[in-house]
Design a protein around this motif. Structure first.
Motif, PDB file in Angstrom:
ATOM      1  N   TRP A   1      -5.996   8.329  -0.168  1.00 52.75           N
ATOM      2  CA  TRP A   1      -6.060   8.897  -1.589  1.00 52.75           C
ATOM      3  C   TRP A   1      -6.571  10.228  -2.117  1.00 52.75           C
ATOM      4  O   TRP A   1      -5.937  10.991  -2.753  1.00 52.75           O
ATOM      5  CB  TRP A   1      -6.720   7.773  -2.519  1.00 52.75           C
TER       6      TRP A   1
ATOM      7  N   VAL B   1      -3.534  12.364  -1.225  1.00 51.54           N
ATOM      8  CA  VAL B   1      -2.499  12.335  -2.193  1.00 51.54           C
ATOM      9  C   VAL B   1      -3.038  13.095  -3.294  1.00 51.54           C
ATOM     10  O   VAL B   1      -2.138  14.026  -3.974  1.00 51.54           O
ATOM     11  CB  VAL B   1      -2.290  10.861  -2.571  1.00 51.54           C
TER      12      VAL B   1
ATOM     13  N   TYR C   1      -8.508   4.216   3.293  1.00 55.61           N
ATOM     14  CA  TYR C   1      -7.952   4.466   1.840  1.00 55.61           C
ATOM     15  C   TYR C   1      -8.515   5.549   1.133  1.00 55.61           C
ATOM     16  O   TYR C   1      -7.851   6.360   0.441  1.00 55.61           O
ATOM     17  CB  TYR C   1      -8.101   3.040   0.996  1.00 55.61           C
TER      18      TYR C   1
ATOM     19  N   GLY D   1       0.908  -1.188  -0.055  1.00 53.02           N
ATOM     20  CA  GLY D   1      -0.127   0.161   0.063  1.00 53.02           C
ATOM     21  C   GLY D   1       0.875   1.351  -0.115  1.00 53.02           C
ATOM     22  O   GLY D   1       0.701   2.282  -0.738  1.00 53.02           O
TER      23      GLY D   1
ATOM     24  N   VAL E   1       2.644   2.103  -3.246  1.00 53.46           N
ATOM     25  CA  VAL E   1       1.683   2.340  -4.446  1.00 53.46           C
ATOM     26  C   VAL E   1       1.360   4.006  -4.191  1.00 53.46           C
ATOM     27  O   VAL E   1       1.350   4.640  -5.212  1.00 53.46           O
ATOM     28  CB  VAL E   1       0.515   1.704  -4.425  1.00 53.46           C
ATOM     29  N   VAL E   2       1.038   4.327  -2.926  1.00 49.78           N
ATOM     30  CA  VAL E   2       0.824   5.487  -2.609  1.00 49.78           C
ATOM     31  C   VAL E   2       2.024   6.576  -3.004  1.00 49.78           C
ATOM     32  O   VAL E   2       2.075   7.416  -3.374  1.00 49.78           O
ATOM     33  CB  VAL E   2       0.592   5.826  -1.226  1.00 49.78           C
TER      34      VAL E   2
ATOM     35  N   ASN F   1       5.278  13.186  -0.273  1.00 54.69           N
ATOM     36  CA  ASN F   1       5.049  12.915   1.021  1.00 54.69           C
ATOM     37  C   ASN F   1       3.396  13.048   1.288  1.00 54.69           C
ATOM     38  O   ASN F   1       2.657  13.392   0.223  1.00 54.69           O
ATOM     39  CB  ASN F   1       5.641  14.487   1.692  1.00 54.69           C
ATOM     40  N   LEU F   2       3.130  12.607   2.257  1.00 55.20           N
ATOM     41  CA  LEU F   2       1.711  12.250   2.881  1.00 55.20           C
ATOM     42  C   LEU F   2       1.465  13.060   3.847  1.00 55.20           C
ATOM     43  O   LEU F   2       2.015  12.828   5.034  1.00 55.20           O
ATOM     44  CB  LEU F   2       1.312  10.825   2.874  1.00 55.20           C
TER      45      LEU F   2
ATOM     46  N   PRO G   1       0.579   0.662 -10.234  1.00 55.77           N
ATOM     47  CA  PRO G   1       1.837   0.839 -11.141  1.00 55.77           C
ATOM     48  C   PRO G   1       2.016  -0.540 -11.952  1.00 55.77           C
ATOM     49  O   PRO G   1       1.617  -1.441 -11.610  1.00 55.77           O
ATOM     50  CB  PRO G   1       3.164   0.703 -10.112  1.00 55.77           C
TER      51      PRO G   1
ATOM     52  N   ILE H   1      -7.434  -1.428  -2.667  1.00 55.46           N
ATOM     53  CA  ILE H   1      -6.355  -0.948  -2.054  1.00 55.46           C
ATOM     54  C   ILE H   1      -6.197   0.634  -2.870  1.00 55.46           C
ATOM     55  O   ILE H   1      -5.848   1.766  -2.404  1.00 55.46           O
ATOM     56  CB  ILE H   1      -4.882  -1.308  -2.167  1.00 55.46           C
TER      57      ILE H   1
ATOM     58  N   SER I   1       4.382   6.065  -5.114  1.00 52.85           N
ATOM     59  CA  SER I   1       4.716   6.159  -6.535  1.00 52.85           C
ATOM     60  C   SER I   1       4.198   7.304  -7.173  1.00 52.85           C
ATOM     61  O   SER I   1       4.303   7.638  -8.337  1.00 52.85           O
ATOM     62  CB  SER I   1       4.197   4.727  -7.470  1.00 52.85           C
ATOM     63  N   TYR I   2       3.304   8.099  -6.011  1.00 49.69           N
ATOM     64  CA  TYR I   2       2.550   9.243  -7.031  1.00 49.69           C
ATOM     65  C   TYR I   2       2.942  10.459  -6.174  1.00 49.69           C
ATOM     66  O   TYR I   2       2.783  11.771  -6.517  1.00 49.69           O
ATOM     67  CB  TYR I   2       1.050   9.117  -6.862  1.00 49.69           C
ATOM     68  N   THR I   3       3.582  10.368  -4.872  1.00 52.75           N
ATOM     69  CA  THR I   3       3.915  11.641  -4.192  1.00 52.75           C
ATOM     70  C   THR I   3       5.105  11.320  -3.326  1.00 52.75           C
ATOM     71  O   THR I   3       5.422  10.041  -3.186  1.00 52.75           O
ATOM     72  CB  THR I   3       2.658  11.877  -3.418  1.00 52.75           C
TER      73      THR I   3
ATOM     74  N   PHE J   1      -5.584  -6.678  -3.230  1.00 56.21           N
ATOM     75  CA  PHE J   1      -4.655  -5.656  -4.223  1.00 56.21           C
ATOM     76  C   PHE J   1      -5.329  -5.564  -5.477  1.00 56.21           C
ATOM     77  O   PHE J   1      -5.422  -4.696  -6.184  1.00 56.21           O
ATOM     78  CB  PHE J   1      -3.388  -6.275  -4.360  1.00 56.21           C
TER      79      PHE J   1
END
Lengths: 261, 266, 326
Positions: free
Chosen positions: B43, B46, B39, A42, A45-46, A52-53, B200, B193, A48-50, B188
């Motif tokens: 998200w 993000v 989640y 998890g 994956v997160v 910092n969270l 990816p 998730i 891979s886009y940023t 997954f």
């Protein structure tokens, strides 16, 4: 001190007992690795886009995951099994065996049941923390380390008191057992920093079900985000809850022995 | 008619049992609510720190996605693998085998009955989530209508697959490892998730060949209005194909399982 | 020849088990070399049962009774031999056969735990497709015979062990099976409940002519219910016939009970003293000596009363089972 020795005896007994069930170790390792894989997946994956969270760097999130595993490990290692056994004892009336022993009953029921192999989670958590610390190395100092340990201890006490108080409910309501599942479910939210949640969720995760004190707060102490005031607040809250928990337990005992008279 | 009578009787039995355990049932629902909510928040965060959107998802898009996903996941999941492990352990499997009907009928109705009852609670929760997180949810009418058969197919497909996996209990008592690996894979690769379109490269490739996307991801994306009619039709075909395969598997594994059980004993 | 309900010939069930001793060394060696042993659970058992018969299946734990019953109800595939129940081969599990047999297991239950038994009965009704009016009649009859009364409306978990057994048996009979396989139905029950269940089975058999195959290691069950007894020990059929013949064949002793007017110094001259109470002496004496000893006692002692008894059934059975297996 006497109680330390008692705890050691229970630990030894628990270890011998569990060693009988070696197969469970394999199962547990597999389970823990699956859990770790899911969590890391998890995160991957997160990130891979940023990078910092909610203002937290990947290394901090890794550290948070470490704390999550460490505290979760301790809960599953001794708190959850002991509380479960306590509730069974109340239901079946076998609590009497603990009550006639010449030691404080609350202490006895809190430490006597172990699920040794859950210690794997503890090890995993420590490993994750180690890796995280290496990445955060530059920004760390003895003050943060100390704050971390204090916050961790406070968090542990808070979680214990919470579980203990909910378990004490079984003195009055036998089917209260399932209420602890709520903590287990909400605990998942502790894998992520508290700051990303909307205020109402933040409130719930801090003051209704103290997940935040178990994971986010200690990690914030470690990365220096926690103000001394907040740290002091956590310690005070821990002391308060422990005291409340004690009073509630004694009340419950009175009810229990009164009822079975 | 015989089978219909059985369905009705099983419905009553399950409903009665769950009414006994109302509080526990509600508590067990908790886990299924917390996870998608977490989640959702992650998200959305993000997305916001990436200029308001990630791929085709805005913050509101994520809210809608995870709220709907929570419902679809719940409507398609099953606990049948645990159920068979329990039956084998308690020696109740003999009684299943003594009945002059295939056990899958009672199992399906048991599952659906539980969901009917828990939906009463979950629908408001989903609605609340959508409101609290400002979900963007305005699907075209055809998508909403097309959602129904997609959901039905998803449920059947998933149930049959998990029922087949449940048969592992005939061969070994250590099914927990198998079950948990399966759950992680579903987590997954069915889009729980993260939406599958955001996975990816390598993970997305795996997701496209596994059947799990047809359990949850496909109906969810459909009802959110994110699929074209062509993609929807292709989705139906995929579901039907996997379903056909699952049906064959179920029959084979059941027969093998009974053979194994009667050779070794309970 | 009359049609037989149950027919088995040379029925055999052999298991292969892995044997491993405790300890680390054995654990490691077992990775390389698996020692397999054959367990002969049932060995070449042959018998038949006519319609309406009640047959008692006796044997100690692990003798093969339950295994045989499971093979007859289709739950277990025999290793060798043949079995037919109501003309069907059981392990084919044909629907027609499943509709006409039933299995009750004393230590396991099929009823749903949390809901009233009547709801589980309703489910069985649907499973076995019992027409409504037939169901009502059967239910009324079974409730009456088993004295179920209000038990059916209580959740099963709230019933006592005996009540649960009664309700379980009721559930198993709703579809009016022709053949009943009862595996230890009275286990763990108190004496009164045992008796009640026994009388129920006897009455049910009398009314409906159902064939009953009943296993037990409780002598009283078998003695009360069946004239015919099959004894199984270590998988082998030891005896098949009337109960009195069992006693006659396997008991080598008789018990003489003498009531004396005054106590006697040493009664053991006459035989093995197994009990003395209130002036009554129990003497265990070889069968061939019975007449001689009786005459001696009557001649030499102040006898008030004298009876010659067969040894208690339990003792006989114990002796039967104590025989070396091979």
């Amino acid at each position: 001190m006497r109680y330390l020795r008692l705890a050691a005896v229970y630990l030894r007994l628990g270890v011998f007992n569990e060693l009988e069930y070696r197969g469970n170790l394999v199962v547990q390792v597999f389970q823990s690795l699956l859990g770790l894989g899911t969590a890391l997946g998890g995160l991957a994956v997160v990130f891979s886009y940023t990078d910092n969270l909610g203002g937290w760097a990947p290394a901090e999130l890794l550290g948070l995951l470490g704390v999550y595993f460490v505290v979760g490990g301790v809960i599953n290692l001794v708190i959850q099994p002991s509380m479960q056994r306590l509730m069974e004892d109340v239901r079946e009336g076998t609590l009497d065996f603990s009550l006639i022993k010449p030691a404080d009953a609350q202490f006895l029921v809190s430490v006597r049941q172990f699920q040794l192999w859950r210690g794997v989670d503890l090890l995993i958590g420590l490993g994750l923390l180690g890796i995280a610390l290496r990445d955060l190395g530059a920004t760390l100092g003895p003050a943060s380390a100390l704050a971390f340990l204090v916050a961790l201890a406070a968090g542990g006490v808070i979680v214990y008191s919470f579980w203990m108080m909910l378990s004490t409910l079984t003195f009055w309501v036998v089917r209260a057992e399932n209420i602890l599942v709520i903590f287990q479910s909400l605990y998942q939210a502790g894998r992520w920093p508290l700051s990303i949640y909307p205020s109402w969720l933040r409130y719930g995760l801090t003051f209704v079900v103290p997940v935040a004190f178990a994971t986010s707060v200690p990690m914030e102490a470690l990365s220096g985000r926690l103000s001394p005031a907040a740290l002091a607040g956590a310690v005070v809250l821990a002391a308060l809850l422990l005291w409340l928990c004690r009073r509630f337990w004694l009340r419950g005992l009175k009810h229990y022995s009164g009822a079975s008279a | 008619m015989g089978l219909l009578g059985l369905y009705q009787a099983q419905f009553r039995t399950t409903a009665a049992t769950h009414l006994q355990y109302r509080v526990e049932s509600l508590i067990w629902l908790f886990g299924g609510i917390v996870e998608p909510t977490v989640y959702l928040v992650v998200w959305s965060t993000v997305a916001e720190s990436s200029g308001g959107r990630l791929g085709t998802y805005t913050s509101g898009g994520f809210a809608a996605y995870f709220a709907v996903m929570m419902l679809v996941e719940h409507l398609t999941f099953s606990w049948i693998m645990h159920e068979y492990e329990y039956r084998v352990r308690m020696g109740r499997l003999s009684f299943v085998l003594l009945r002059p009907v295939h056990p899958i009928h009672a199992d399906i109705v048991d599952n659906l009955t539980y969901k009917l009852m828990s939906l009463i609670f979950l629908l408001p929760v989903a609605a609340f989530l959508m409101w609290a997180f400002h979900a963007e949810f305005a699907p075209p009418l055809w998508a909403v209508l097309a959602f129904v058969p997609a959901l039905a197919l998803a449920f059947l497909l998933r149930f049959l697959m998990e029922w087949t996996l449940a048969m592992a209990a005939f061969w070994t008592t250590r099914v927990s490892a198998l079950n948990q690996t399966y759950y992680v894979a579903v987590l997954f690769f069915s889009g729980q998730i993260a939406p599958l379109s955001l996975l990816p490269g390598p993970l997305a490739d795996i997701a496209s060949v596994l059947p799990f996307r047809w359990f949850v991801s496909f109906p969810v994306e459909l009802v959110l209005g994110r699929l074209t009619p062509a993609e929807t039709a292709a989705g139906y075909l995929a579901q039907a194909a996997w379903l056909a395969a699952a049906l064959v598997l179920v029959r084979r594994v059941w027969r093998a399982g009974v053979k194994r059980y009667t050779a070794v004993g309970g | 020849m009359a049609e037989l309900d149950i027919e088995i010939r040379e029925l055999t069930k052999t298991y292969l088990v892995h044997r491993r001793e405790a300890g680390l060394k054995a654990a490691v060696t077992s990775l390389f070399r698996r020692r397999q042993e054959e367990v002969h659970a049932v060995e070449r058992v042959t018998f038949s049962v006519s319609p309406g018969e009640v047959v008692g299946f006796l044997g100690p734990n692990g003798a093969g009774k339950t295994t045989t019953l499971k093979m007859l109800s289709g739950l277990l595939h025999p290793t060798a031999g043949e079995a037919r129940v109501l003309g069907h081969v059981p392990f084919r599990r044909e629907r027609d056969l499943l509709q006409r047999i039933t299995l009750v297991m004393g230590q396991r239950q099929q009823l749903v735990w949390d809901i009233p038994a009547i709801d589980s009965y309703d489910l069985n009704r649907a499973v076995y497709r019992i027409p409504t009016d037939q169901y009502r009649r059967t239910l009324a009859e079974i409730s009456d015979l088993l004295e179920l009364g209000g038990l059916l409306n209580k959740p099963v978990r709230n019933l006592s062990l005996g009540e649960r057994m009664k309700v379980e048996i009721g559930a198993a009979l709703l579809h009016r099976p022709q053949v009943l396989f009862l595996d230890e139905p009275t286990i763990g029950l108190d004496v009164t409940m045992q008796r009640r269940i026994r009388s129920f089975i006897a009455e049910y058999n009398r009314r409906h002519g159902a064939t009953v195959l009943l296993t037990s290691h409780n002598m009283a069950d078998v003695a009360a219910l069946s004239r015919r007894v099959i004894v199984i020990h270590r998988g082998r059929l030891l005896f098949d016939g009337a109960l009195d013949h069992l006693v006659a064949r396997f008991s080598s002793h008789k018990t003489i009970v003498v009531q004396l007017r005054e106590a006697v110094a040493d009664p053991s001259r006459y035989g093995e003293v197994t009990a003395v109470e209130d002036g009554r002496v129990h003497l265990r004496v070889p069968k061939s000596e019975t007449a001689r000893v009786t005459a001696q006692l009557l001649a030499e002692l102040p006898v008030e009363d004298l009876t010659v008894e067969d040894p208690p059934l339990e003792d006989v059975i114990e002796r039967v089972f104590a025989q070396p297996g091979d």
